[in-house]
Scaffold this motif. Sequence first.
Motif, short mmCIF file in Angstrom:
data_model
loop_
_atom_site.label_atom_id
_atom_site.label_comp_id
_atom_site.label_asym_id
_atom_site.label_seq_id
_atom_site.Cartn_x
_atom_site.Cartn_y
_atom_site.Cartn_z
N THR A 7 -2.40 2.89 8.13
CA THR A 7 -2.80 2.08 9.29
C THR A 7 -1.82 2.22 10.45
OG1 THR A 7 -1.69 0.15 8.31
CG2 THR A 7 -4.07 0.37 7.91
N SER A 59 -4.63 -7.42 6.85
CA SER A 59 -4.18 -6.06 6.56
C SER A 59 -2.68 -5.98 6.80
CB SER A 59 -4.91 -5.06 7.47
OG SER A 59 -4.81 -3.76 6.95
N ASN A 89 2.44 -1.73 4.42
CA ASN A 89 1.72 -0.49 4.17
C ASN A 89 2.67 0.68 4.33
OD1 ASN A 89 0.02 1.74 4.11
ND2 ASN A 89 -1.60 0.76 5.30
N THR A 106 -7.75 0.34 3.40
CA THR A 106 -6.77 -0.75 3.31
C THR A 106 -7.33 -2.05 3.87
OG1 THR A 106 -4.88 0.75 3.41
CG2 THR A 106 -4.50 -1.53 4.11
N VAL A 146 0.83 -1.20 0.00
CA VAL A 146 0.00 0.00 0.00
C VAL A 146 0.87 1.25 0.00
CG1 VAL A 146 -1.85 1.24 1.19
CG2 VAL A 146 -1.74 -1.25 1.33
N ALA A 203 -5.61 5.30 3.55
CA ALA A 203 -4.99 3.97 3.53
C ALA A 203 -4.06 3.72 4.70
CB ALA A 203 -4.23 3.78 2.21
#
Length: 366
Positions: A59, A104, A123, A93, A51, A57
């Motif tokens: 996290t 995730s 991410n 996400t 990501v 998005a």
Amino acid sequence: MEYSSNFFFCCFLLIIITTTNIRATGGSPHHHHHKKIEVSDYASKPTKLFVFGDSYADTGNVQKSLANSWKQPYGLTFPGKPTGRFSDGRVLTDYFAKFFGLKSPLAYRWMKFGGKKVQNGMNFAYGGSGVFETSSNLLPNMSTQIDFFEKLMTINESIYTKRDLKSSVVLVSLVGNDYAAYTARSGATAQGLQSFIPLVVNQLAVNLKRIKEMGACKIAVTALQPLGCLPQMTQLSSFKQCNATQNLAVNFHNLLLQQAVAKLNNETKDSSIFVLDLYNSFTTVLNQKGDYQGDLKFETPLKPCCMGISSGYSCGSVDGNGTKMYSVCSDPKSAFFWDALHPTEAGWRAVYMALKSSLEQFFKFY
């Protein structure tokens, strides 16, 4: 994200000026056509998710000192405490990963504590960032985020390989911070925007091409959401009406994005890059005041659940004595927006349900 009405008014003028050019190249913000992906193209589900992007998005990458996303009441619904997500719970996400049956991915900032979690992907998104510098070097822009990933692929005993990327899916989120930074930095003139808007989309296209050349076979990139419907914009109408002029400006950005993605896909003779239509999914949910299944209902969808109780304060703010300077609605599931800019977990779930059919059409796994 701070947006100026002058900025969007100038965008609107720019749309009028360039309408002929847009029509000449074709495209519509509401009708997207993708080459059909054959079963043989994607024979199996991806094994990891990577990501890049911003707060829709992120996290947990932004430093705790820089964002309210690490303060209460963020994370109220999931996981019950703040984790850096800009919501009361799960964000884009998390739902994108859910679609592929993936966990995730770990936030890059916590990689050294991740252990086996790196197997889920990673991410690199930072809330507040864009394709260009938006505030300071504390918020790595998208190019720098890709640099982070590239280093993980090239260091000794690399954590990820090109093969990992080929068997993975990539999410790229861009939701407007570049325009907010541009407006704050230099104001918004038609002349300036005439060159800046294509620069943003062109740089995003450069980033997408770079990710693809690194080995990615499946990339989803967000179209801009209807910025004119964000609570920050609708507050003047007591959260009852979106700003249509601002949303026309968003459509102009999205038209350019559609054209850029079509060009990239044509150059590579495939349709490996997919535009995730946040504009239509947001507007569908907001117009229906809930998801199409009727499981979620948002009676006042433009009003945020968490908001400052006076001017100058926002969700998560406290005064010098530590007193809460915000209020939270009784049930976050009844609200589409969590704060002035971001959806609730329930809001993201409704958006995901609106997106699901197009995801199923593009990503065919058997």
